[in-house]
Write a protein that holds these residues in place. Sequence first.
Motif, short mmCIF file in Angstrom:
data_model
loop_
_atom_site.label_atom_id
_atom_site.label_comp_id
_atom_site.label_asym_id
_atom_site.label_seq_id
_atom_site.Cartn_x
_atom_site.Cartn_y
_atom_site.Cartn_z
N GLY A 62 0.78 -1.23 0.00
CA GLY A 62 0.00 0.00 0.00
C GLY A 62 0.81 1.27 0.00
O GLY A 62 0.23 2.36 0.02
N ALA A 63 2.14 1.18 -0.04
CA ALA A 63 2.98 2.38 0.00
C ALA A 63 2.90 3.13 -1.34
O ALA A 63 2.53 2.55 -2.37
CB ALA A 63 4.42 2.01 0.30
N PRO A 64 3.23 4.42 -1.36
CA PRO A 64 3.26 5.16 -2.62
C PRO A 64 4.29 4.55 -3.58
O PRO A 64 5.37 4.13 -3.16
CB PRO A 64 3.67 6.57 -2.19
CG PRO A 64 3.33 6.65 -0.74
CD PRO A 64 3.54 5.27 -0.20
N PRO A 65 3.97 4.50 -4.88
CA PRO A 65 4.92 3.92 -5.84
C PRO A 65 6.17 4.78 -5.99
O PRO A 65 6.12 6.00 -5.88
CB PRO A 65 4.12 3.86 -7.14
CG PRO A 65 3.03 4.85 -6.97
CD PRO A 65 2.71 4.90 -5.51
N ILE A 66 7.29 4.09 -6.24
CA ILE A 66 8.57 4.76 -6.46
C ILE A 66 9.06 4.41 -7.86
O ILE A 66 8.49 3.54 -8.54
CB ILE A 66 9.61 4.34 -5.41
CG1 ILE A 66 9.88 2.82 -5.52
CG2 ILE A 66 9.15 4.70 -4.00
CD1 ILE A 66 11.01 2.32 -4.62
N ALA A 67 10.12 5.06 -8.29
CA ALA A 67 10.74 4.71 -9.56
C ALA A 67 11.34 3.31 -9.46
O ALA A 67 11.74 2.87 -8.36
CB ALA A 67 11.81 5.73 -9.92
N LEU A 68 11.40 2.63 -10.56
CA LEU A 68 11.94 1.27 -10.57
C LEU A 68 13.39 1.28 -10.08
O LEU A 68 14.23 1.98 -10.64
CB LEU A 68 11.88 0.71 -12.00
CG LEU A 68 12.36 -0.72 -12.20
CD1 LEU A 68 11.48 -1.71 -11.43
CD2 LEU A 68 12.36 -1.08 -13.70
N PRO A 69 13.70 0.55 -8.99
CA PRO A 69 15.08 0.53 -8.49
C PRO A 69 16.06 0.02 -9.55
O PRO A 69 15.71 -0.80 -10.40
CB PRO A 69 15.01 -0.43 -7.30
CG PRO A 69 13.56 -0.44 -6.90
CD PRO A 69 12.80 -0.26 -8.17
N ARG A 70 17.28 0.49 -9.48
CA ARG A 70 18.29 0.10 -10.47
C ARG A 70 18.61 -1.38 -10.38
O ARG A 70 18.74 -2.06 -11.39
CB ARG A 70 19.55 0.95 -10.24
CG ARG A 70 20.75 0.55 -11.08
CD ARG A 70 20.47 0.43 -12.56
NE ARG A 70 19.87 1.62 -13.15
CZ ARG A 70 19.47 1.70 -14.39
NH1 ARG A 70 19.52 0.64 -15.20
NH2 ARG A 70 18.97 2.83 -14.86
#
Length: 224
Positions: free
Chosen positions: A43-51
């Motif tokens: 349920g956390a806010p989405p982040i950029a795809l980790p490297r």
Amino acid sequence: MRLILPLIFGLGGAALLVALGLWQLQRLDWKEGMIADMASRIGAPPIALPRDPDPSADNFVPVSLNGRVDGRPLRVLGAWREGGAGFRIIAPVETEDGRRVMVDLGIVPLDNVDREAEVALTEDSLEITGNLNWPDDLNPGTPDPDGEIWFARDVNSMAETLGTERVMIVARNVVPEAGPVPVPVGLEGIPNNHLGYAIQWFGLALVWLGMTVFLLWRIRRRTI
């Protein structure tokens, strides 16, 4: 002496059953903690795809990315708890920064798979929101893939076949719609029966003690 051995046997058996019940309560506490951690991640806010996402540390982490389907998807045949019988469409997606990852676009019915797969091959750029996931669908009876049709989501083998990173995003939302109906990662289907098992063990302990008392009573009556 006639009473001592049955008493030791009865108390020892009851102690073992109580210990098994307490162990199940410990498992319950562990499982509830694990489910709570999963829920907070999902349920956390989405982040950029980790490297370089890690299967342990980043499982279920929400991500967002833009990209387009770059190659023919794989179809995973199954009866899915979340969406019934059908094919999950696992597509190779090239992101805007040139990475190739797998996206589980969702489920299509068995009778619509050809039409839906064609829609999934759109040249449009897709805005994808979903969760990193390394699903564990494999079991000893899983058949080998039959061409484009697979019978489990095997991240490592699929990545090799599609020429992508060993990374899968299970889509929650795709804009524009890619055809399949997204089936987001959720907590459905995670077994948590430890409380019931604990109650069973404690109940057996009570029955065991009752039988022990009855046996001691019978022995004592015979010796009177």
